[in-house]
Design a protein around this motif. Structure first.
Motif: not given
Length: 80
Positions: A32-35, A41-42, A13-15
């Motif tokens: 899939d792109e988001l994963i 990501s941090r 959610f934060d991402f």
């Protein structure tokens, strides 16, 4: 965030909240792109690899929770 203090749902959610700040309305993106972006990501924590559940459903939940994405078809979302 480490160990038992890590929440995949909260982290995804934060991402998504951070990601959508730079995304124009109408932009299409696949889960899939988001994963893949999430994993770089941090917000990603290697502890996820030990989870039985994959980030897929957490990303879906984060998109829904954000309220700024519309499902176009399974696995494809549009920024509103």
């Amino acid at each position: 965030m480490m160990g038992k203090d890590y929440s995949m749902n909260q982290s995804t959610f934060d991402f998504i909240i951070e990601y959508e700040k730079d995304i124009a309305s109408g932009k299409l993106v696949t889960v899939d792109e988001l994963i893949k972006l999430f994993e770089k990501s941090r917000y990603y924590n290697a502890i996820i690899k030990t989870y039985a559940k994959t980030p897929h459903s957490s990303i879906w939940y984060a998109l829904k929770r954000s309220g700024n994405w519309e499902r176009v078809k399974p696995g494809l979302y549009q920024r509103t």
